[in-house]
Design a protein around this motif. Structure first.
Motif, PDB file in Angstrom:
ATOM      1  N   UNK A 139     -65.550  37.284 -21.050  1.00 24.46           N
ATOM      2  CA  UNK A 139     -65.233  38.337 -21.749  1.00 24.46           C
ATOM      3  C   UNK A 139     -63.777  38.596 -21.460  1.00 24.46           C
ATOM      4  N   UNK A 140     -62.979  38.276 -20.408  1.00 26.87           N
ATOM      5  CA  UNK A 140     -61.702  38.466 -20.209  1.00 26.87           C
ATOM      6  C   UNK A 140     -60.944  37.599 -21.104  1.00 26.87           C
ATOM      7  N   UNK A 141     -61.295  36.280 -21.161  1.00 25.06           N
ATOM      8  CA  UNK A 141     -60.741  35.346 -22.054  1.00 25.06           C
ATOM      9  C   UNK A 141     -60.745  35.852 -23.480  1.00 25.06           C
ATOM     10  N   UNK A 142     -61.896  36.369 -24.049  1.00 22.67           N
ATOM     11  CA  UNK A 142     -61.748  37.043 -25.315  1.00 22.67           C
ATOM     12  C   UNK A 142     -60.868  38.162 -25.699  1.00 22.67           C
ATOM     13  N   UNK A 143     -60.817  39.164 -24.675  1.00 18.58           N
ATOM     14  CA  UNK A 143     -59.918  40.200 -24.670  1.00 18.58           C
ATOM     15  C   UNK A 143     -58.412  39.653 -24.673  1.00 18.58           C
ATOM     16  N   UNK A 144     -58.253  38.600 -23.863  1.00 15.37           N
ATOM     17  CA  UNK A 144     -56.985  38.066 -23.940  1.00 15.37           C
ATOM     18  C   UNK A 144     -56.452  37.405 -25.233  1.00 15.37           C
ATOM     19  N   UNK A 145     -57.171  36.563 -25.787  1.00 20.52           N
ATOM     20  CA  UNK A 145     -56.663  35.934 -27.066  1.00 20.52           C
ATOM     21  C   UNK A 145     -57.290  36.754 -28.236  1.00 20.52           C
ATOM     22  N   UNK A 146     -57.950  37.831 -28.281  1.00 21.05           N
ATOM     23  CA  UNK A 146     -58.513  38.495 -29.344  1.00 21.05           C
ATOM     24  C   UNK A 146     -59.719  37.802 -29.958  1.00 21.05           C
ATOM     25  N   UNK A 147     -60.720  38.881 -30.520  1.00 22.02           N
ATOM     26  CA  UNK A 147     -61.872  38.589 -30.978  1.00 22.02           C
ATOM     27  C   UNK A 147     -62.196  37.349 -32.289  1.00 22.02           C
ATOM     28  N   UNK A 148     -60.810  37.256 -32.825  1.00 19.88           N
ATOM     29  CA  UNK A 148     -60.950  36.155 -33.960  1.00 19.88           C
ATOM     30  C   UNK A 148     -60.859  34.957 -33.321  1.00 19.88           C
ATOM     31  N   UNK A 149     -60.442  34.789 -31.964  1.00 24.78           N
ATOM     32  CA  UNK A 149     -60.373  33.348 -31.201  1.00 24.78           C
ATOM     33  C   UNK A 149     -61.539  33.365 -30.465  1.00 24.78           C
ATOM     34  N   UNK A 150     -62.537  33.825 -30.480  1.00 23.97           N
ATOM     35  CA  UNK A 150     -63.568  34.073 -29.564  1.00 23.97           C
ATOM     36  C   UNK A 150     -64.241  32.376 -29.172  1.00 23.97           C
ATOM     37  N   UNK A 151     -64.254  31.596 -30.301  1.00 23.35           N
ATOM     38  CA  UNK A 151     -64.864  30.230 -29.888  1.00 23.35           C
ATOM     39  C   UNK A 151     -63.808  29.482 -28.838  1.00 23.35           C
ATOM     40  N   UNK A 152     -62.335  29.825 -29.287  1.00 27.57           N
ATOM     41  CA  UNK A 152     -61.413  29.064 -28.557  1.00 27.57           C
ATOM     42  C   UNK A 152     -61.666  29.548 -26.807  1.00 27.57           C
ATOM     43  N   UNK A 153     -61.636  30.894 -26.807  1.00 30.42           N
ATOM     44  CA  UNK A 153     -61.929  31.522 -25.622  1.00 30.42           C
ATOM     45  C   UNK A 153     -62.932  31.014 -24.764  1.00 30.42           C
ATOM     46  N   UNK A 154     -64.119  30.934 -25.259  1.00 29.32           N
ATOM     47  CA  UNK A 154     -65.370  30.566 -24.815  1.00 29.32           C
ATOM     48  C   UNK A 154     -65.265  29.031 -24.306  1.00 29.32           C
ATOM     49  N   UNK A 155     -64.643  28.213 -25.355  1.00 25.68           N
ATOM     50  CA  UNK A 155     -64.511  26.652 -25.207  1.00 25.68           C
ATOM     51  C   UNK A 155     -63.599  26.584 -23.798  1.00 25.68           C
ATOM     52  N   UNK A 156     -62.823  27.395 -23.792  1.00 25.96           N
ATOM     53  CA  UNK A 156     -61.585  27.383 -22.562  1.00 25.96           C
ATOM     54  C   UNK A 156     -62.229  27.480 -21.231  1.00 25.96           C
ATOM     55  N   UNK A 157     -63.266  28.478 -21.336  1.00 25.47           N
ATOM     56  CA  UNK A 157     -63.808  28.613 -19.972  1.00 25.47           C
ATOM     57  C   UNK A 157     -64.828  27.568 -19.546  1.00 25.47           C
ATOM     58  N   UNK A 158     -65.508  27.103 -20.824  1.00 26.89           N
ATOM     59  CA  UNK A 158     -66.345  25.921 -20.567  1.00 26.89           C
ATOM     60  C   UNK A 158     -65.942  24.656 -20.165  1.00 26.89           C
ATOM     61  N   UNK A 159     -64.361  24.585 -20.529  1.00 26.75           N
ATOM     62  CA  UNK A 159     -63.882  23.297 -20.350  1.00 26.75           C
ATOM     63  C   UNK A 159     -63.385  23.493 -18.759  1.00 26.75           C
ATOM     64  N   UNK A 160     -63.125  24.646 -18.662  1.00 29.64           N
ATOM     65  CA  UNK A 160     -62.520  24.796 -17.075  1.00 29.64           C
ATOM     66  C   UNK A 160     -63.565  24.585 -16.195  1.00 29.64           C
ATOM     67  N   UNK A 161     -64.846  24.798 -16.568  1.00 28.87           N
ATOM     68  CA  UNK A 161     -66.012  24.590 -15.495  1.00 28.87           C
ATOM     69  C   UNK A 161     -66.294  23.071 -15.494  1.00 28.87           C
ATOM     70  N   UNK A 162     -66.160  22.353 -16.474  1.00 31.49           N
ATOM     71  CA  UNK A 162     -66.218  20.898 -16.731  1.00 31.49           C
ATOM     72  C   UNK A 162     -65.228  20.078 -15.655  1.00 31.49           C
ATOM     73  N   UNK A 163     -63.987  20.760 -15.703  1.00 31.97           N
ATOM     74  CA  UNK A 163     -62.605  20.409 -15.118  1.00 31.97           C
ATOM     75  C   UNK A 163     -63.021  20.370 -13.531  1.00 31.97           C
ATOM     76  N   UNK A 164     -63.638  21.551 -12.965  1.00 33.51           N
ATOM     77  CA  UNK A 164     -64.157  21.984 -11.753  1.00 33.51           C
ATOM     78  C   UNK A 164     -65.152  20.803 -11.329  1.00 33.51           C
ATOM     79  N   UNK A 165     -66.223  20.360 -12.134  1.00 31.52           N
ATOM     80  CA  UNK A 165     -67.000  19.587 -11.802  1.00 31.52           C
ATOM     81  C   UNK A 165     -66.648  18.175 -11.818  1.00 31.52           C
ATOM     82  N   UNK A 166     -65.428  17.857 -12.584  1.00 33.66           N
ATOM     83  CA  UNK A 166     -64.928  16.412 -12.553  1.00 33.66           C
ATOM     84  C   UNK A 166     -64.117  16.234 -11.444  1.00 33.66           C
ATOM     85  N   UNK A 167     -63.483  17.224 -10.950  1.00 35.82           N
ATOM     86  CA  UNK A 167     -62.661  16.970  -9.706  1.00 35.82           C
ATOM     87  C   UNK A 167     -63.348  17.021  -8.478  1.00 35.82           C
ATOM     88  N   UNK A 168     -64.384  17.957  -8.431  1.00 39.92           N
ATOM     89  CA  UNK A 168     -65.122  18.137  -7.053  1.00 39.92           C
ATOM     90  C   UNK A 168     -65.822  16.923  -6.339  1.00 39.92           C
TER      91      UNK A 168
END
Length: 404
Positions: A139-168
């Motif tokens: 939700x915070x990511x969508x508010x930050x970049x705007x609803x018109x970039x909703x997919x980009x915001x959601x993908x950024x959060x998903x990618x960060x979860x993946x990054x955590x799982x790669x490094x851990x």
């Protein structure tokens, strides 16, 4: 010129805030995998059995089901920052407290029973508080970049979860070699550090909306997306629970190498997922409808390859699955959130509940496969077929509506 400079500065500030929010979300993926990697060592160095650890982990996970929608709804009303702060504090308390309890147990300052009770209490805190982290970050990511970039915001959060799982896994293994409790201790202190960072991050509050009565509950506006989320995680959960038995069936692998190969497959999955999120989804190579279709199709193909007791088939299968998951998850999340623009936090929480239910149900199907003496991955294939059928029926219905 001055206006251009102002716009550029605003864009840089938004990007900085988005990266910070992604850092908050990445910690949950890091913490989950760090605990899983630490489990064999913790079982070997304490009197707490793997069965007890499984129950403790389940306590925290099950509590995501009722609490994630609550935090999502609260985020819609009051903004996501306070929820992220609560989650980070809960994460820090859980992991730091866990390390302290296990240290006291090792020094005979606590009995095993007392340690189990305290650990269960910490897992309750984890389930109640940390369940809001991903919905609030989305939700915070969508508010930050705007609803018109909703997919980009959601993908950024998903990618960060993946990054955590790669490094851990790699970092956790290195820390455990120094001390069995180092990995979970580091997660606790990292959460506390990010709590301080979050305090200094600018808060964004959703625009106040006029009070309206919805024609029907939100769950009834996105039922198919909730079903897709449930089926996706049911199939994935069956695979995760079955990895060790599946690898045991490969005659070329020794018993000593099974744990290593579980780690290899999970790491490969995380790497492929992250690469797909960055290289395909973030760059908008496919439309949302194409992402749904290809994601569902790749899941069916990937799970089918796990029906063959062959390590090469497993490596190819998990790579195909990871691509499918990486493009499917942000697609259905974005489509679901577009249904009610004023309730995006709540929708994210409902999807998180479906994910948790899927993982919970998968354990039942794995147990059923043992009783029926069948390969559990047949259930994953069945879920993938049902998921793809749901997606194609949605496309067919949209086609009819467009024609009419």
């Amino acid at each position: 010129m001055l206006n251009d400079t102002s716009i550029a500065g605003s864009a840089r500030a938004s990007n900085t805030s988005l990266y910070t929010i992604c850092l908050f979300a990445s910690l949950i993926g890091f913490g989950q995998n760090a605990l899983l990697v630490s489990l064999p060592t913790l079982v070997a160095t304490t009197d707490i059995t793997i069965a007890s650890w499984s129950v403790l982990i389940a306590i925290g996970t099950v509590l995501f089901i009722p609490t994630a929608p609550y935090w999502g709804k609260r985020s819609d009303r009051r903004g996501p920052k306070s929820i992220v702060l609560t989650a980070l504090l809960g994460l820090s308390l859980c992991f730091s407290g866990m390390a302290a309890i296990l240290y006291a147990l090792d020094k005979a300052l606590l009995t095993t029973t007392a340690a189990l009770v305290l650990l269960a209490m910490l897992r309750i805190v984890y389930g109640v508080t940390v369940s809001g982290l991903v919905p609030a970050c989305q939700h915070w990511a969508i508010l930050t970049v705007g609803e018109q970039h909703r997919l980009s915001a959601i993908t950024s959060i998903s990618a960060s979860l993946s990054m955590g799982r790669v490094l851990s896994p790699v970092l956790a293994v290195a820390l455990i070699k120094l001390d069995p409790l180092f990995a979970i201790t580091v997660v606790g202190f990292a959460a506390l550090g990010l709590f301080v960072v979050c305090l200094m991050t600018p808060a964004l509050t959703p625009k106040p909306m006029a009070h309206t009565v919805l024609d029907k509950p939100i769950t009834m506006t996105i039922p198919r997306y909730l079903i897709i989320a449930l089926l996706l995680c049911s199939a994935l959960g069956v695979l995760h629970y079955s990895l060790t038995p599946l690898l045991s069936a490969v005659s070329s692998l020794s018993a000593e190498s099974l744990s290593d190969w579980v780690g290899y497959l999970l790491t490969l999955s995380a790497i492929v997922t992250l690469a797909t999120q960055i290289g395909v989804v973030k760059k908008k190579k496919l439309s949302l409808e194409q992402m749904l279709f290809w994601g569902g199709l790749l899941l069916m193909i990937g799970y089918s390859l796990f029906l063959f007791a062959n390590i090469t088939a497993y490596l190819i299968g998990i790579s195909i699955l990871s691509v499918g998951n990486a493009i499917l998850t942000p697609a259905y999340t974005t489509k679901a959130m577009s249904k009610q623009s004023g309730h995006q936090g709540q929708i994210s929480g409902l999807l998180a509940t479906s994910h948790t239910l899927g993982f919970a149900l998968s354990a039942l199907f794995v147990a059923a496969s043992t009783s029926l003496f069948i390969n559990p991955l047949w259930f994953s294939v069945l879920f993938a077929v049902a998921l793809f059928t749901t997606i194609t029926s949605m496309s067919f219905q949209r086609g009819l509506e467009t024609r009419n």
